[in-house]
Design an enzyme around this catalytic site. Structure first.
Site, PDB file in Angstrom:
ATOM      1  CD  GLU A   1      22.254  13.401  -1.590  1.00  0.00           C
ATOM      2  OE1 GLU A   1      22.666  12.237  -1.732  1.00  0.00           O
ATOM      3  OE2 GLU A   1      22.744  14.381  -2.196  1.00  0.00           O
ATOM      4  CG  ASN A   2      16.580  11.040  -3.846  1.00  0.00           C
ATOM      5  OD1 ASN A   2      17.649  10.459  -3.724  1.00  0.00           O
ATOM      6  ND2 ASN A   2      15.663  10.658  -4.708  1.00  0.00           N
TER       7      ASN A   2
END
Lengths: 231, 233
Positions: free
Chosen positions: A58-59
């Site tokens: 999710e980064n």
């Protein structure tokens, strides 16, 4: 339950790798998958042959590959656990808002994450323990609020031996009515819409009575509960 | 208009105590190292810092925590930082924890002129307490407001003198959305090139969002969790 001989043999339950192997059987060809930190990360090691899945972190990366070879670490290429990673051919990189658009917009088919507690209505608590230092929820609340399929990977009981499958979570919640399936060291369970953990499979060597004893929430036990086939 | 400035000190002209800042980065990846160092060397304090994380004890935003220049931290995850814990426990540091996706979208919304939006993240948890709830297609959502900042400090890989930016790898993270949400956005880049030399098709952040730009120096790019696999024999 155990006789003296069994004491020197491994306990009849899965280890963390076993939990990850069982979850890997849930993967479907073409899926985009987000794996949380801990046991979920191990799922990437057991993708079944003939199935292609793309891992999202999710980064801001789709197509996350294995850790880099020693000496090839790139400070500009990490996962959401801040570990150095590689990008597979065909990977893509994007900003954090786009990343959570994929998650919130349900373009990612499966989220696997750990939990401290799960309730029999699908509530999950995994970010905060009152009285202990709070580190933050990171992306967990966004992930559980939006994912179509959420599988929780965890041990059935905590270190004190208390059940983590409850009728109501006692810890501050991460999300409500969201967990669909739970894979523990003892069992595979499904959260039913009318409240209750339906027992789907037993870990090898584990009896239904063992699972009953370790489950505090409402447990629905079908007539036949097969043993997991780990291949 | 001249956007190029000499260094971080010049880029932070007008940044005063008590202001709200956004700082790009995820962990220590893609953080504006030069701007943070310049702030740490200044006597500016009482800052509100919006950043996904708070650095580690001796690097990143940890430097500004150590010198007690931060009054309030808005973040999604703040582990890995003992000084942070001390100040949060003794009450000298105010902390607002926000789900990561909501944090990113609140910055994007701030830059995009959208004052608020509904999201399912945090509904039914303490994050949703006191917030307006509305159901869409039977699913409850909470109202989250946009974020903006007096200064947004971002880090890119390459940039041009018009402020166009290209990021590298996952160092992109929060930088593009924060660049949009700063009243003054300062970009520090590893390589600054003349306007017109970057391929327009490859620009991640258009220069319209960037007011000041400089080429940074001495990038440390510290790795938080160095993980590797052995070479195949």
């Amino acid at each position: 339950m155990r006789n003296a001989l069994n004491n020197v043999q491994p306990a009849p339950m899965l280890d963390k790798t076993g939990i990850a192997r069982r979850i890997s059987q849930e993967l479907e060809d073409g899926w985009y998958v987000n794996l949380g930190i801990g046991i979920p990360t191990l799922v990437a090691n057991f993708v079944p042959q003939g199935i292609e899945v793309t891992f999202q972190s999710e980064n801001g990366i789709l197509g996350m590959g294995p850790f880099p070879f020693e000496g090839e670490e790139d400070a500009d290429l990490i996962n959401a656990g801040k570990q150095t990673i590689t990008a597979l051919p065909g990977a893509s990189i994007f900003d954090s808002a786009t990343s959570f658009a994929m998650i919130r917009g349900q373009h990612v088919q499966l989220t696997v994450l750990g939990a401290m507690e799960v309730s029999d209505t699908g509530d999950i608590a995994n970010w905060k323990i009152p009285g202990k230092l709070v580190k933050g929820m990171g992306g967990a609340m966004d992930l559980v609020a939006s994912a179509e399929n959420i599988i929780v990977a965890m041990m059935h009981t905590n270190r004190a031996g208390e059940s983590k499958l409850l009728s109501q979570c006692s810890l501050p919640l991460t999300g409500v009515n969201c967990v669909k399936k739970i894979v523990t060291n003892l069992a595979v369970l499904e959260v039913t819409p009318d409240a209750g953990f339906r027992l789907l499979e037993r870990a090898p060597g584990v009896r239904v009575a063992d699972i009953q004893a370790a489950t505090a929430g409402r447990l629905i036990i079908p007539d036949h509960v097969p043993e997991m086939q780990l291949g | 208009m001249q956007k190029q400035v000499a260094d971080a000190r010049a880029a932070l002209e007008g940044l005063r105590s008590g202001m709200t800042l956004m700082l790009g980065g995820f962990g220590l990846c893609g953080i504006p190292e030069n701007c943070i160092t310049a702030l740490a060397e200044s006597d500016i304090n009482a800052l509100t810092c919006i950043s996904n994380n708070a650095g580690v004890d001796d690097f990143g935003l940890g430097l500004l925590l150590h010198s007690r220049q931060i009054r309030k931290m808005i973040a999604s995850y703040v582990g890995e930082n003992a000084e942070f814990e001390r100040q949060m426990l003794d009450g000298s540091l105010e902390v607002d924890l926000i789900p990561q996706g909501s944090l990113a979208e609140r910055c994007r919304a701030g830059g995009a002129g959208i004052p608020a939006f509904f999201t399912p993240a945090g509904y039914g948890t303490e994050v949703g307490e006191g917030k307006e709830v509305r159901s869409f297609d039977g699913k409850p959502h909470i109202l989250e407001h946009a974020l903006t900042a007096d200064f947004a400090l971002v880090k890119a890989w390459r940039g041009d003198t018009d402020g166009n930016l290209i990021y590298k790898g996952t160092a992109r993270n929060f930088n593009p959305v924060m660049a949009m949400a700063g009243r003054i956005t300062v970009a520090e880049v590893e390589e600054l090139v003349p306007a017109g030399t970057l391929d327009p098709n490859m620009i991640h952040t258009p220069g319209v969002f960037v007011q000041r730009i400089f080429q940074g120096s001495r990038y440390e790019k510290r790795i938080e969790q160095r993980t590797t696999r052995p070479h195949a024999r």
